[in-house]
Design a protein around this motif. Sequence first.
Motif, PDB file in Angstrom:
ATOM      1  N   SER A 117      -1.175   6.049  -0.942  1.00 25.04           N
ATOM      2  CA  SER A 117      -0.668   5.800  -2.292  1.00 25.04           C
ATOM      3  C   SER A 117      -0.701   4.306  -2.583  1.00 25.04           C
ATOM      4  O   SER A 117      -0.830   3.481  -1.665  1.00 25.04           O
ATOM      5  CB  SER A 117       0.775   6.295  -2.401  1.00 25.04           C
ATOM      6  N   ALA A 118      -0.592   3.978  -3.870  1.00 25.72           N
ATOM      7  CA  ALA A 118      -0.562   2.559  -4.242  1.00 25.72           C
ATOM      8  C   ALA A 118       0.619   1.858  -3.583  1.00 25.72           C
ATOM      9  O   ALA A 118       0.501   0.737  -3.087  1.00 25.72           O
ATOM     10  CB  ALA A 118      -0.486   2.421  -5.762  1.00 25.72           C
ATOM     11  N   SER A 119       1.764   2.534  -3.547  1.00 27.12           N
ATOM     12  CA  SER A 119       2.934   1.847  -2.982  1.00 27.12           C
ATOM     13  C   SER A 119       2.748   1.617  -1.475  1.00 27.12           C
ATOM     14  O   SER A 119       3.170   0.600  -0.938  1.00 27.12           O
ATOM     15  CB  SER A 119       4.222   2.620  -3.285  1.00 27.12           C
ATOM     16  N   GLN A 120       2.067   2.574  -0.805  1.00 27.14           N
ATOM     17  CA  GLN A 120       1.775   2.342   0.623  1.00 27.14           C
ATOM     18  C   GLN A 120       0.877   1.122   0.778  1.00 27.14           C
ATOM     19  O   GLN A 120       1.114   0.253   1.612  1.00 27.14           O
ATOM     20  CB  GLN A 120       1.043   3.561   1.204  1.00 27.14           C
ATOM     21  N   LEU A 121      -0.201   1.088  -0.044  1.00 26.06           N
ATOM     22  CA  LEU A 121      -1.140  -0.029   0.081  1.00 26.06           C
ATOM     23  C   LEU A 121      -0.433  -1.354  -0.157  1.00 26.06           C
ATOM     24  O   LEU A 121      -0.604  -2.318   0.611  1.00 26.06           O
ATOM     25  CB  LEU A 121      -2.311   0.162  -0.896  1.00 26.06           C
ATOM     26  N   TYR A 122       0.397  -1.403  -1.208  1.00 29.94           N
ATOM     27  CA  TYR A 122       1.071  -2.677  -1.518  1.00 29.94           C
ATOM     28  C   TYR A 122       2.199  -2.987  -0.537  1.00 29.94           C
ATOM     29  O   TYR A 122       2.710  -4.100  -0.509  1.00 29.94           O
ATOM     30  CB  TYR A 122       1.561  -2.686  -2.975  1.00 29.94           C
ATOM     31  N   HIS A 123       2.590  -2.017   0.259  1.00 28.78           N
ATOM     32  CA  HIS A 123       3.531  -2.301   1.342  1.00 28.78           C
ATOM     33  C   HIS A 123       2.879  -3.204   2.389  1.00 28.78           C
ATOM     34  O   HIS A 123       3.520  -4.060   2.994  1.00 28.78           O
ATOM     35  CB  HIS A 123       3.989  -0.981   1.975  1.00 28.78           C
ATOM     36  N   TYR A 124       1.565  -3.007   2.575  1.00 30.28           N
ATOM     37  CA  TYR A 124       0.869  -3.776   3.616  1.00 30.28           C
ATOM     38  C   TYR A 124       0.189  -5.032   3.083  1.00 30.28           C
ATOM     39  O   TYR A 124       0.003  -5.996   3.816  1.00 30.28           O
ATOM     40  CB  TYR A 124      -0.176  -2.886   4.310  1.00 30.28           C
ATOM     41  N   PHE A 125      -0.227  -4.988   1.816  1.00 28.17           N
ATOM     42  CA  PHE A 125      -0.972  -6.121   1.251  1.00 28.17           C
ATOM     43  C   PHE A 125      -0.404  -6.481  -0.110  1.00 28.17           C
ATOM     44  O   PHE A 125      -0.318  -5.622  -0.991  1.00 28.17           O
ATOM     45  CB  PHE A 125      -2.459  -5.763   1.130  1.00 28.17           C
ATOM     46  N   ALA A 126      -0.036  -7.750  -0.274  1.00 29.54           N
ATOM     47  CA  ALA A 126       0.578  -8.197  -1.528  1.00 29.54           C
ATOM     48  C   ALA A 126      -0.385  -8.028  -2.702  1.00 29.54           C
ATOM     49  O   ALA A 126       0.021  -7.682  -3.803  1.00 29.54           O
ATOM     50  CB  ALA A 126       1.001  -9.658  -1.411  1.00 29.54           C
ATOM     51  N   ASP A 127      -1.677  -8.267  -2.452  1.00 29.42           N
ATOM     52  CA  ASP A 127      -2.668  -8.174  -3.525  1.00 29.42           C
ATOM     53  C   ASP A 127      -4.060  -8.016  -2.921  1.00 29.42           C
ATOM     54  O   ASP A 127      -4.212  -7.971  -1.693  1.00 29.42           O
ATOM     55  CB  ASP A 127      -2.594  -9.411  -4.434  1.00 29.42           C
ATOM     56  N   LYS A 128      -5.043  -7.936  -3.805  1.00 27.83           N
ATOM     57  CA  LYS A 128      -6.415  -7.737  -3.332  1.00 27.83           C
ATOM     58  C   LYS A 128      -6.887  -8.908  -2.466  1.00 27.83           C
ATOM     59  O   LYS A 128      -7.589  -8.706  -1.472  1.00 27.83           O
ATOM     60  CB  LYS A 128      -7.361  -7.542  -4.527  1.00 27.83           C
ATOM     61  N   ASP A 129      -6.502 -10.135  -2.841  1.00 30.70           N
ATOM     62  CA  ASP A 129      -6.919 -11.299  -2.057  1.00 30.70           C
ATOM     63  C   ASP A 129      -6.471 -11.154  -0.599  1.00 30.70           C
ATOM     64  O   ASP A 129      -7.227 -11.450   0.333  1.00 30.70           O
ATOM     65  CB  ASP A 129      -6.336 -12.592  -2.644  1.00 30.70           C
ATOM     66  N   GLU A 130      -5.228 -10.716  -0.427  1.00 31.28           N
ATOM     67  CA  GLU A 130      -4.711 -10.584   0.943  1.00 31.28           C
ATOM     68  C   GLU A 130      -5.472  -9.484   1.695  1.00 31.28           C
ATOM     69  O   GLU A 130      -5.802  -9.647   2.878  1.00 31.28           O
ATOM     70  CB  GLU A 130      -3.207 -10.270   0.885  1.00 31.28           C
ATOM     71  N   LEU A 131      -5.775  -8.392   0.986  1.00 33.56           N
ATOM     72  CA  LEU A 131      -6.559  -7.316   1.607  1.00 33.56           C
ATOM     73  C   LEU A 131      -7.948  -7.823   2.005  1.00 33.56           C
ATOM     74  O   LEU A 131      -8.461  -7.509   3.083  1.00 33.56           O
ATOM     75  CB  LEU A 131      -6.655  -6.127   0.647  1.00 33.56           C
ATOM     76  N   MET A 132      -8.555  -8.626   1.131  1.00 36.12           N
ATOM     77  CA  MET A 132      -9.906  -9.126   1.430  1.00 36.12           C
ATOM     78  C   MET A 132      -9.893 -10.045   2.646  1.00 36.12           C
ATOM     79  O   MET A 132     -10.845 -10.081   3.425  1.00 36.12           O
ATOM     80  CB  MET A 132     -10.494  -9.846   0.213  1.00 36.12           C
ATOM     81  N   ARG A 133      -8.796 -10.775   2.826  1.00 33.42           N
ATOM     82  CA  ARG A 133      -8.718 -11.628   4.019  1.00 33.42           C
ATOM     83  C   ARG A 133      -8.637 -10.769   5.279  1.00 33.42           C
ATOM     84  O   ARG A 133      -9.212 -11.121   6.312  1.00 33.42           O
ATOM     85  CB  ARG A 133      -7.539 -12.591   3.902  1.00 33.42           C
ATOM     86  N   ALA A 134      -7.949  -9.656   5.184  1.00 33.44           N
ATOM     87  CA  ALA A 134      -7.916  -8.732   6.333  1.00 33.44           C
ATOM     88  C   ALA A 134      -9.303  -8.132   6.565  1.00 33.44           C
ATOM     89  O   ALA A 134      -9.703  -7.908   7.719  1.00 33.44           O
ATOM     90  CB  ALA A 134      -6.889  -7.630   6.087  1.00 33.44           C
ATOM     91  N   VAL A 135     -10.036  -7.904   5.478  1.00 35.81           N
ATOM     92  CA  VAL A 135     -11.406  -7.380   5.607  1.00 35.81           C
ATOM     93  C   VAL A 135     -12.298  -8.406   6.317  1.00 35.81           C
ATOM     94  O   VAL A 135     -13.102  -8.050   7.187  1.00 35.81           O
ATOM     95  CB  VAL A 135     -11.994  -7.013   4.219  1.00 35.81           C
ATOM     96  N   ILE A 136     -12.155  -9.678   5.956  1.00 38.27           N
ATOM     97  CA  ILE A 136     -12.959 -10.725   6.616  1.00 38.27           C
ATOM     98  C   ILE A 136     -12.681 -10.722   8.124  1.00 38.27           C
ATOM     99  O   ILE A 136     -13.607 -10.750   8.944  1.00 38.27           O
ATOM    100  CB  ILE A 136     -12.662 -12.114   6.007  1.00 38.27           C
ATOM    101  N   ALA A 137     -11.406 -10.656   8.499  1.00 37.17           N
ATOM    102  CA  ALA A 137     -11.046 -10.628   9.932  1.00 37.17           C
ATOM    103  C   ALA A 137     -11.625  -9.382  10.602  1.00 37.17           C
ATOM    104  O   ALA A 137     -12.208  -9.455  11.695  1.00 37.17           O
ATOM    105  CB  ALA A 137      -9.524 -10.665  10.079  1.00 37.17           C
TER     106      ALA A 137
END
Lengths: 205, 205
Positions: free
Chosen positions: A49-69
């Motif tokens: 769910s969206a709330s699950q996703l935003y529990h782990y990542f504040a925003d898309k930028d933060e998610l993309m940094r996890a993707v880079i790693a």
Amino acid sequence: MKETAPPRRLTAKGRATRARIVAAAAELVFAHGVARTGIDDVRRAAGVSASQLYHYFADKDELMRAVIAHQTDGVLEVQRPLLDHLDSFDALEQWRDVLVALQEERHCTGGCPIGSIAAELADEDPEARADLVAGFERWEAPIREGLARMRDRGDLRADTDTDALALALLAALQGGLLLTQTRRVTAPLRVALDTVLAQIRTHAA
Amino acid sequence: MKETAPPRRLTAKGRATRARIVAAAAELVFAHGVARTGIDDVRRAAGVSASQLYHYFADKDELMRAVIAHQTDGVLEVQRPLLDHLDSFDALEQWRDVLVALQEERHCTGGCPIGSIAAELADEDPEARADLVAGFERWEAPIREGLARMRDRGDLRADTDTDALALALLAALQGGLLLTQTRRVTAPLRVALDTVLAQIRTHAA
């Protein structure tokens, strides 16, 4: 970037959910790029769910940094253990063969999982750029160290600039991958790497 | 791609309007990438109405293909007349200096105007990919021809694979530009090109 593991406060289940989100995002970014990957696409692909996703990542930028790693870990994983032992001409040639074979498997699509993000985000997001710099460094370091061992052991002449040759190899790899992706043939990658390998051989002691 | 000029049926004013739209789109794409460049952004930057824009381009894909042609023309323009005379070691070094100086001027941002579009569109749009292939070929051809002249003239040994060296130079340029953009220093571009130039020198007759 140095801390590619998820934050410690997560439970095992939380870590697994987070990892699933990152893996789904990485797959979408590899296929379509960062800008074409929406948070909703990631959410659906990961089955959260969206709330699950935003529990782990504040925003898309933060998610993309996890993707880079994640992509950096993946790129290095595919090349290990070869990457840690690039200290002979045989090992360098085996490594080239593995890289070319991987592109053949992928029908020359996708390009470099790190390089393609770099082309998109280096100028857009200073934090992502810093992570990309660190990611490329994690890739270049074992190449540099392998060539330095060849020099220290006397396989390459003592005056060989192994740092420059390692950087040239990484550049050849990136440019070769981009041209291979565009032309859909592996020749650019193979020829680019072979040319730098030939140059390394001219420094043989 | 071979026909980069606008369709002949356009009036002089129509050609100018079309050129203004393409130039505005190219600037936005160079700064932010294809996916982040909306038709409305282009319309505003060019100062045209939506109906004007759609008079010249059926859709964004068609506009992007005009951008690829425009950027290819621009890349080649910047490198001329050097690019047409890459048939001596001096000329190759001058060319390298021009490429590195250009990145210094740009503070290492932007990367390659063609390569960055290739990273984004090669897997997304078959027609764009065909244009990118043609664009890279327009770039590689004069490099290949210059090296072939050096071989034919006897500056390089007769058995030199000048096609492979030209391809390796283009790959070094692409990879060097990407790493230069990511790290914000010109060393990757300079070192990547120097390594292939050194390899070309080993073929000196």
